[in-house]
Design an enzyme around this catalytic site. Sequence first.
Site, mmCIF file in Angstrom:
data_model
loop_
_atom_site.group_PDB
_atom_site.id
_atom_site.type_symbol
_atom_site.label_atom_id
_atom_site.label_comp_id
_atom_site.label_asym_id
_atom_site.label_seq_id
_atom_site.Cartn_x
_atom_site.Cartn_y
_atom_site.Cartn_z
ATOM 1 N N GLU A 85 0.927 -1.404 0.033
ATOM 2 C CA GLU A 85 0.003 -0.021 0.170
ATOM 3 C C GLU A 85 0.877 1.332 0.081
ATOM 4 O O GLU A 85 1.725 1.648 0.894
ATOM 5 C CB GLU A 85 -0.933 -0.136 1.188
ATOM 6 C CG GLU A 85 -2.098 1.113 1.101
ATOM 7 C CD GLU A 85 -2.855 1.154 2.488
ATOM 8 O OE1 GLU A 85 -2.887 0.166 3.083
ATOM 9 O OE2 GLU A 85 -3.822 1.791 2.442
ATOM 10 N N LYS A 277 -6.724 -0.590 11.708
ATOM 11 C CA LYS A 277 -6.573 -0.856 10.450
ATOM 12 C C LYS A 277 -5.057 -0.093 10.312
ATOM 13 O O LYS A 277 -4.190 -0.689 9.747
ATOM 14 C CB LYS A 277 -7.407 -0.767 9.392
ATOM 15 C CG LYS A 277 -6.925 -1.159 8.076
ATOM 16 C CD LYS A 277 -6.269 -0.334 7.062
ATOM 17 C CE LYS A 277 -5.917 -0.844 5.831
ATOM 18 N NZ LYS A 277 -4.927 0.004 4.933
ATOM 19 N N ASP A 293 4.360 -14.166 11.673
ATOM 20 C CA ASP A 293 2.867 -14.568 11.263
ATOM 21 C C ASP A 293 2.116 -13.644 11.690
ATOM 22 O O ASP A 293 1.574 -13.207 12.599
ATOM 23 C CB ASP A 293 2.673 -15.955 12.091
ATOM 24 C CG ASP A 293 1.210 -16.494 11.707
ATOM 25 O OD1 ASP A 293 0.413 -15.611 11.018
ATOM 26 O OD2 ASP A 293 1.140 -17.605 12.000
ATOM 27 N N HIS A 390 -1.866 10.834 0.902
ATOM 28 C CA HIS A 390 -1.986 9.476 0.429
ATOM 29 C C HIS A 390 -2.141 9.527 -1.170
ATOM 30 O O HIS A 390 -1.369 8.670 -1.936
ATOM 31 C CB HIS A 390 -3.289 8.885 0.804
ATOM 32 C CG HIS A 390 -3.485 7.317 0.381
ATOM 33 N ND1 HIS A 390 -2.725 6.487 0.963
ATOM 34 C CD2 HIS A 390 -4.529 6.854 -0.349
ATOM 35 C CE1 HIS A 390 -3.011 5.166 0.237
ATOM 36 N NE2 HIS A 390 -4.053 5.343 -0.162
#
Length: 443
Positions: A85, A277, A293, A390
């Site tokens: 991202e 998130k 993991d 962004h």
Amino acid sequence: MKEPIKGFSKLSKAAKLEWLTQNNFENPEETLELFQGYWHNDENVQRKHDDFIENTMTNYYMPFGVAPNFQINGRLYTLPMAIEESSVVAAAAKSASYWMARGGFKTEVLSTEKIGHVHFMYEGDASALFRDFTSLELELREATKELTANMEARGGGITSIELVDKTDDLDHYYQLEVCFETCDSMGANFINSNLEEMAKRLESFAASHSELEENKLEVVMRILSNYTPKCIVRASVSCPVTDLASEGTSGEDFARKFKRAIDIANAEPYRATTHNKGIMNGIDALIIATGNDFRAVEAACHTYASKSGQYRSLTHCKVEDGIFTYWIEIPLALGVVGGLTKLHPLVVKALEMLGKPNAEELMGIVAVSGLAQNFAALRALVTTGIQKGHMKMHLMNILNQLEATAEEKVHIAEYFKDKVPHHREVVNYFCNLRGVPVPKVGS
Ligand code: HMG
């Protein structure tokens, strides 16, 4: 209609690829060439990757970026970040520099125990099991003596074994809840092996116990829990509120708005989900780069975020006596040995970049990455809005989709330097520059 295939796993890699491309793609030759184009040119490296999972056909590239200038406990780090991202790495780097100028990050490992369970049912009166638990525990420790010997030599092992009555939650349901210290490993194999031995011993203990009814105890599962509320790390930053002033916003105003953003994430699960998130952007990128993991870490963090009964923010903030303090507290079960840590050449380099940390140091660094990421996102959200930065970072993805030339990219990047490059506006500008018609929406 597609035909099922039996025995696929037993085919050679070439035969698997042949079947896959012939049966699933419009252009098998082109697909085969593309898949092979992603193979590593060193056969040994490729074989390692093939063996990480099953039925490997090719490699799926993920960018490996770095965010420099993280001052953590007085030491300077460059963080390796594997993530697809755009703007995450830039945001991390920007936060790092921001906090380096304000004293840097501090970390503290609060606990390091992992947990596993033998889940079992007992349909009779289990009071004898509880009464004789001391002798059962001795037997369980005896049964796992060989398995734990090496871990004990490293300073770890089994730290506690408890018998838990869960019949209020589910009829006939009991647990052996076992805590482990797994030192520098994440410990999944170690924990599961121990639990499997314990389960066998539990069954034989019940079968030979005169007061326990025969055939009434049944082990259902023995498995570690990815929820690790006894393996907690805290990372924090702190500075005078006045040091937060920037571009026409006073420090007090910024701190007030920033704290309110966290208050909202604590009050509103819709916002908390996005807020967390953003934190996981920073955490996962580092977890993947260091061969850990990320599914386990995600699961643990989200459960921890719900520990009050409502899903809430993983970061916290307070302003007291003119001092702004901002921190994250999360469960992180990480390893720096075992798993991919010695197998994946880039994981080896990522750990070297971090100064070959032990598991506790890595916990701190990962928590910092989550905190820094959240800071960058909230800072943008309560000031300019997220899209400005962004989309600035995402511009190259749009231009690559449009197959812009290097010259066009330079020109368009210059044009959007002081504008938010919304997708439609970039497409319009690109088409005008090339002198081609602007495609209709949806085409
Ligand atoms: P800026 O101020 O426009 O950047 O910020 P700048 O060009 O002035 O550069 C300042 C520093 O930013 C640089 O310092 C770099 O550290 C970094 P320097 O290296 O020059 O000394 N930086 C870069 N690093 C690498 N490559 C680049 C680059 N550009 C700047 N190309 C920035 C731009 C994107 C950093 C800023 O606007 C920002 O932090 N925005 C937040 C972005 C973000 O949070 N992205 C995550 C994805 S959005 C999301 O999924 C989560 C979210 O929904 C979570 C939530 O809601 O809470 C937002």
